[in-house]
Design a protein around this motif. Structure first.
Motif, mmCIF file in Angstrom:
data_model
loop_
_atom_site.group_PDB
_atom_site.id
_atom_site.type_symbol
_atom_site.label_atom_id
_atom_site.label_comp_id
_atom_site.label_asym_id
_atom_site.label_seq_id
_atom_site.Cartn_x
_atom_site.Cartn_y
_atom_site.Cartn_z
ATOM 1 N N ALA B 74 -3.858 -0.637 14.686
ATOM 2 C CA ALA B 74 -3.882 -0.754 13.662
ATOM 3 C C ALA B 74 -3.392 1.025 13.345
ATOM 4 N N PRO B 75 -1.628 0.802 12.860
ATOM 5 C CA PRO B 75 -0.988 1.845 12.418
ATOM 6 C C PRO B 75 -1.079 2.510 11.301
ATOM 7 N N ASP B 76 -1.519 1.074 10.368
ATOM 8 C CA ASP B 76 -1.206 1.495 9.167
ATOM 9 C C ASP B 76 -3.012 2.363 8.550
ATOM 10 N N THR B 77 -3.067 3.491 7.946
ATOM 11 C CA THR B 77 -4.530 3.564 7.661
ATOM 12 C C THR B 77 -4.546 3.131 6.093
ATOM 13 N N ILE B 78 -5.768 2.713 5.922
ATOM 14 C CA ILE B 78 -5.720 2.395 4.453
ATOM 15 C C ILE B 78 -7.347 2.974 3.708
ATOM 16 N N ASN B 79 -6.868 2.884 2.520
ATOM 17 C CA ASN B 79 -8.037 3.264 1.838
ATOM 18 C C ASN B 79 -9.441 2.337 2.099
ATOM 19 N N LEU B 80 -10.090 2.406 2.693
ATOM 20 C CA LEU B 80 -11.655 1.024 2.481
ATOM 21 C C LEU B 80 -12.013 0.541 0.658
ATOM 22 N N ALA B 81 -12.062 1.357 -0.148
ATOM 23 C CA ALA B 81 -12.040 1.288 -1.549
ATOM 24 C C ALA B 81 -11.242 0.979 -2.276
ATOM 25 N N GLN B 82 -10.466 0.652 -1.604
ATOM 26 C CA GLN B 82 -8.995 -0.140 -2.520
ATOM 27 C C GLN B 82 -9.045 -2.008 -1.997
#
Lengths: 313, 248
Positions: B74-82
């Motif tokens: 998963a080369p992109d990190t995400i804000n889990l709250a989103q």
């Protein structure tokens, strides 16, 4: 293609059922299928063997026990606290007592109190063992045979009633020529089935038990079954049938999968049954019929132990 | 993501369609609302993200807070709250020591049914998951069952999360909507019909129906989850098998 590990089977079944069945349900189905397949036939790969280590009676020292009690002490004794399934014979009324445990080299407890009307003080005694645990992966009905290698004969598997009746005349006739053995309950602590020999063994020796072992559990995602590689898909098919049919509303297609599973099981049985010994016509009477010696020369002809003769060996 | 029309260009188009002067700010509001309406119609590929989260040892939950883990998968990190918890979420173990099979979702009333199995629980091999809100952590929490399968690896186990993010915040000048180019006109159409409805202009109801139907036709190919209802054929097969079974 190597033998299918559990995780490949789980992934295959998950794919074919739409990915909505919990992994735990699939794992349980695979384990059930593995066990169920192994109960359908005497598969050759389930053969196992072990030695039953027969213990000699013990009579060193003296014993003290009071009437209506179950605790006893020894003098000059060196009882082993690891001993299990022992019996105590006090030399009276042809009764032996089950020993619960030996708490020390000089103390122990019976399962029940004695009821002899007299106390025993520094009395002679015999501690012996005629009950033995089966191997952990052996179940009642799985025993193929037990042989006495010293005297080269097969012990007869008799009903418990018969064994008890035959041995009632002398509970403590010690010999190394056991006529037979019978089921003798279950060890709740060790979780193993028990068998009992009669007459009680008189000295240390080893018997060879050959049996059908319970299949190893498929624990771990890389576990593989003992089913031959050519047929290992039968477990997956059987498990998929169980998964499909086990839903609250059976998933469509369970009939075809069931049919395919049982067809493959039949094919496997037709192909892997390599031992004619397993399929001879009198097998249904096993273990009461011993083809090796022939019905007229059987050591146990007519259910009576007559001992080996030069003509039959 | 749209590359053709910024929200500014779309506002100009919208202003030209209506017989009264609308402010740019008002047009921005209506265009954003039109986009929100599209987002409400389902889960779409432009919101779909693949993230990885590591569950530490002895744990059997994921708190949807903080940033996901950066891994080659998963080369992109995400804000889990989103993460939009109302849209489909797919979870599957991503490590090499656990089974890479999707973990199905179950509603909270069935969650307890999956705590006990015959086979011994394997660390990190969960059977189901459900969603709840954690007061302590003030965030949504993905909770797994059975709890006996809590992660045993001291380094934790990786889990892939295929999620949909919450709609982007309202756009401002110079920005593009995340939808494909062909949605730009549709967004303007939806905004126009909404304004006509607001001001009671004649024919707004028929126009609304027409634009929503055409919008749905446009949206269908872009849905990220192609769920299919049980067909008639499958239902008939189910009945047939039930009858055969009862006849046995």
């Amino acid at each position: 293609m190597p033998l299918r590990p559990v995780q490949v089977m789980v992934a295959d079944i998950a794919r074919r059922t739409g990915g909505q069945v919990p992994i735990g349900v699939i794992l349980d189905a695979i384990e059930s299928a593995n066990k169920e397949i192994h109960t359908t036939y005497d598969w050759p790969w389930t053969r196992a063997e072990a030695n039953i280590q027969i213990q000699a009676p013990y009579q060193t020292g003296t014993i003290t026990i009071s009437d209506q009690t179950n605790s006893f002490t020894g003098s000059g004794t060196t009882w082993n606290t690891n001993w299990q399934y022992k019996r105590l014979f006090l030399g009276t009324n042809n009764v032996d007592y089950l020993v619960s445990n030996f708490s020390s080299p000089t103390a122990g407890t019976l399962v029940q109190t004695i009821n002899t009307g007299v106390n025993f003080v520094n009395a002679n005694y015999t501690v012996f063992q005629d009950t033995y645990a089966l191997p952990a992966d052996c179940e009642f009905g799985s025993i193929l045979l037990i042989v006495n290698p010293i005297y080269r004969y097969r012990l007869r598997y008799v009903p418990s009633y018969t064994l008890d009746f035959q041995s009632v005349f002398s509970r403590v006739f010690f010999t190394n020529f056991q006529s037979g053995f019978a089921d003798n309950g279950f060890d709740d602590t060790g979780k193993v089935p028990l068998i009992r020999f009669a007459p009680a063994p008189g000295s240390i020796t080893e018997y060879r038990i050959v049996y059908r072992r319970r299949p190893p559990s498929l624990q771990g995602i890389n576990a593989t079954s003992t089913v031959p590689e050519s047929f290992d898909r039968v477990i997956e098919l059987m498990a998929e049938f169980k998964v499909r049919f086990g839903q609250k509303t059976p998933m469509p297609g369970w009939m075809e999968v069931k049919q395919a599973a049982y067809q493959m099981l039949q094919d496997m049985r037709a192909r892997v049954s390599t031992s004619t010994w397993d399929n001879y016509s009198a097998y249904s009477q096993y273990p009461y019929y011993d083809q090796m010696f022939g019905s007229s020369q059987s050591v146990f002809a007519g259910g009576l132990f007559i001992g080996p003769t030069s003509g039959s060996l | 993501m749209s590359q053709t029309m910024t929200i500014d260009a779309m506002a100009l188009d919208l202003q030209a369609r209506l017989p009264f002067n609308l402010t740019t700010a008002f047009c921005f509001t209506k265009l954003n609302q039109a986009y929100q309406w599209i987002e409400q119609q389902g889960a779409f590929v432009w919101d779909h993200r693949l993230a990885v989260q590591i569950i530490p040892q002895n744990q059997y939950w994921i708190n949807l807070t903080g940033t996901s883990t950066l891994l080659p998968l998963a080369p992109d990190t995400i804000n889990l709250a989103q993460i939009d918890v109302g849209k489909p979420i797919a979870i599957w173990p991503a490590g090499t020591t656990v089974m890479n099979v999707p973990i199905p979702f179950v509603p909270m009333d069935q969650f307890a049914l999956y705590q006990t199995f015959n086979t011994t629980a394997i660390g990190g091999v969960f059977s189901v998951w459900t969603l709840l809100f954690s007061i302590t952590n003030n965030c949504f929490q993905i909770r797994f069952a059975p709890t006996a399968a809590a992660v045993t690896d001291p380094g934790g186990d990786s889990f892939a999360l295929q999620v949909h993010l919450l709609p982007v915040p309202p756009l401002t000048t110079g920005q593009f909507f995340p939808t494909p180019d062909q949605f730009d006109i549709t967004i303007i159409d939806i905004a126009e019909v909404e304004i006509r409805r607001l001001y009671g202009l004649a024919g707004w109801d028929a126009a609304l129906q027409k634009v929503q139907n055409s919008a749905r036709a446009l949206m269908d190919p872009y849905r990220s989850v192609k769920l299919t209802d049980k067909g008639l054929e499958e239902t008939a097969k189910e009945s047939q098998e039930a009858q055969l079974y009862r006849a046995q």
